[in-house]
Design a protein around this motif. Structure first.
Motif, PDB file in Angstrom:
ATOM      1  N   SER A  38      -0.542  -6.943   5.991  1.00 16.60           N
ATOM      2  CA  SER A  38      -0.785  -5.503   6.128  1.00 16.60           C
ATOM      3  C   SER A  38      -1.801  -5.213   7.219  1.00 16.60           C
ATOM      4  CB  SER A  38      -1.271  -4.940   4.789  1.00 16.60           C
ATOM      5  OG  SER A  38      -0.333  -5.182   3.775  1.00 16.60           O
ATOM      6  N   ALA A  39      -1.660  -5.871   8.341  1.00 17.53           N
ATOM      7  CA  ALA A  39      -2.659  -5.753   9.408  1.00 17.53           C
ATOM      8  C   ALA A  39      -2.878  -4.313   9.847  1.00 17.53           C
ATOM      9  CB  ALA A  39      -2.255  -6.614  10.592  1.00 17.53           C
ATOM     10  N   LYS A  40      -1.807  -3.537   9.997  1.00 15.16           N
ATOM     11  CA  LYS A  40      -1.945  -2.159  10.471  1.00 15.16           C
ATOM     12  C   LYS A  40      -2.748  -1.319   9.472  1.00 15.16           C
ATOM     13  CE  LYS A  40       0.746   1.765  12.104  1.00 15.16           C
ATOM     14  NZ  LYS A  40       2.086   2.293  12.345  1.00 15.16           N
ATOM     15  N   ASP A  41      -2.399  -1.397   8.191  1.00 10.12           N
ATOM     16  CA  ASP A  41      -3.144  -0.647   7.170  1.00 10.12           C
ATOM     17  C   ASP A  41      -4.584  -1.122   7.069  1.00 10.12           C
ATOM     18  OD1 ASP A  41      -0.991   0.972   6.586  1.00 10.12           O
ATOM     19  OD2 ASP A  41      -0.455  -0.077   4.735  1.00 10.12           O
ATOM     20  N   LEU A  42      -4.820  -2.405   7.247  1.00  5.51           N
ATOM     21  CA  LEU A  42      -6.186  -2.925   7.175  1.00  5.51           C
ATOM     22  C   LEU A  42      -7.035  -2.449   8.359  1.00  5.51           C
ATOM     23  CD1 LEU A  42      -5.562  -6.509   5.777  1.00  5.51           C
ATOM     24  CD2 LEU A  42      -6.551  -4.536   4.583  1.00  5.51           C
ATOM     25  N   ARG A  43      -6.409  -2.232   9.515  1.00  5.74           N
ATOM     26  CA  ARG A  43      -7.158  -1.660  10.653  1.00  5.74           C
ATOM     27  C   ARG A  43      -7.629  -0.242  10.309  1.00  5.74           C
ATOM     28  NH1 ARG A  43      -3.327  -4.515  13.648  1.00  5.74           N
ATOM     29  NH2 ARG A  43      -1.980  -2.686  13.914  1.00  5.74           N
ATOM     30  N   GLU A  58      -5.350   9.592  -4.397  1.00  8.78           N
ATOM     31  CA  GLU A  58      -3.908   9.772  -4.583  1.00  8.78           C
ATOM     32  C   GLU A  58      -3.168   9.662  -3.256  1.00  8.78           C
ATOM     33  OE1 GLU A  58      -2.773  13.114  -6.983  1.00  8.78           O
ATOM     34  OE2 GLU A  58      -4.386  12.728  -8.401  1.00  8.78           O
ATOM     35  N   MET A  59      -3.726  10.233  -2.207  1.00 13.99           N
ATOM     36  CA  MET A  59      -3.101  10.104  -0.882  1.00 13.99           C
ATOM     37  C   MET A  59      -3.167   8.663  -0.399  1.00 13.99           C
ATOM     38  SD  MET A  59      -4.148  13.546   1.215  1.00 13.99           S
ATOM     39  CE  MET A  59      -3.310  12.991   2.700  1.00 13.99           C
ATOM     40  N   LEU A  60      -4.282   8.015  -0.661  1.00 13.97           N
ATOM     41  CA  LEU A  60      -4.458   6.626  -0.256  1.00 13.97           C
ATOM     42  C   LEU A  60      -3.420   5.727  -0.923  1.00 13.97           C
ATOM     43  CD1 LEU A  60      -6.386   4.896   1.465  1.00 13.97           C
ATOM     44  CD2 LEU A  60      -7.755   4.561  -0.591  1.00 13.97           C
ATOM     45  N   ALA A  61      -3.112   5.991  -2.167  1.00 12.48           N
ATOM     46  CA  ALA A  61      -2.152   5.183  -2.909  1.00 12.48           C
ATOM     47  C   ALA A  61      -0.700   5.478  -2.528  1.00 12.48           C
ATOM     48  CB  ALA A  61      -2.335   5.417  -4.410  1.00 12.48           C
ATOM     49  N   ASN A  62      -0.455   6.641  -1.956  1.00 13.05           N
ATOM     50  CA  ASN A  62       0.903   7.062  -1.630  1.00 13.05           C
ATOM     51  C   ASN A  62       1.339   6.470  -0.298  1.00 13.05           C
ATOM     52  OD1 ASN A  62       3.265   8.410  -1.028  1.00 13.05           O
ATOM     53  ND2 ASN A  62       2.509  10.402  -1.683  1.00 13.05           N
ATOM     54  N   VAL A  65       2.577   8.535   2.717  1.00 12.02           N
ATOM     55  CA  VAL A  65       1.612   9.271   3.545  1.00 12.02           C
ATOM     56  C   VAL A  65       1.076   8.290   4.590  1.00 12.02           C
ATOM     57  CG1 VAL A  65      -0.612  10.469   3.586  1.00 12.02           C
ATOM     58  CG2 VAL A  65       0.942  10.803   1.644  1.00 12.02           C
ATOM     59  N   ALA A  66       1.204   8.648   5.835  1.00 10.48           N
ATOM     60  CA  ALA A  66       0.722   7.777   6.918  1.00 10.48           C
ATOM     61  C   ALA A  66      -0.792   7.585   6.801  1.00 10.48           C
ATOM     62  CB  ALA A  66       1.064   8.379   8.270  1.00 10.48           C
ATOM     63  N   MET A  67      -1.253   6.379   7.048  1.00 13.29           N
ATOM     64  CA  MET A  67      -2.690   6.095   6.974  1.00 13.29           C
ATOM     65  C   MET A  67      -3.460   6.992   7.942  1.00 13.29           C
ATOM     66  SD  MET A  67      -3.610   3.816   4.715  1.00 13.29           S
ATOM     67  CE  MET A  67      -5.195   3.318   5.318  1.00 13.29           C
ATOM     68  N   SER A  68      -2.867   7.360   9.046  1.00 14.92           N
ATOM     69  CA  SER A  68      -3.544   8.213  10.018  1.00 14.92           C
ATOM     70  C   SER A  68      -3.777   9.629   9.482  1.00 14.92           C
ATOM     71  CB  SER A  68      -2.753   8.265  11.317  1.00 14.92           C
ATOM     72  OG  SER A  68      -1.452   8.803  11.092  1.00 14.92           O
TER      73      SER A  68
END
Length: 70
Positions: A38-43, A58-62, A65-68
């Protein structure tokens, strides 16, 4: 950061898959994150940790929803 037993764990993605992230929150701030493949999400997680921005768990878990957007 280092996970702490007192942190709230917020999973993102399917824990049965080979790619997911576990976010460790103190209140509404990300303090640590771990995740295989999960390199992209970990960045993005690193940016959240460094900026100490408040997040909506809740957004973080979804994962739809794009991390950005978090």
């Amino acid at each position: 950061g280092m996970p702490d037993p007192a942190h709230r764990v917020v999973p993102r993605g399917d824990l049965e898959s080979d790619s997911f992230v576990l976010f460790y929150l103190e209140g509404d701030k990300v303090r640590s994150a771990v995740g295989p493949n999960s390199a992209k999400d970990l960045r993005f997680a690193r940016r959240l940790i460094e900026s100490q921005r408040r997040v909506d768990p809740e957004m973080l878990a979804n994962s739809s929803v794009a991390m950005s957007k978090i």
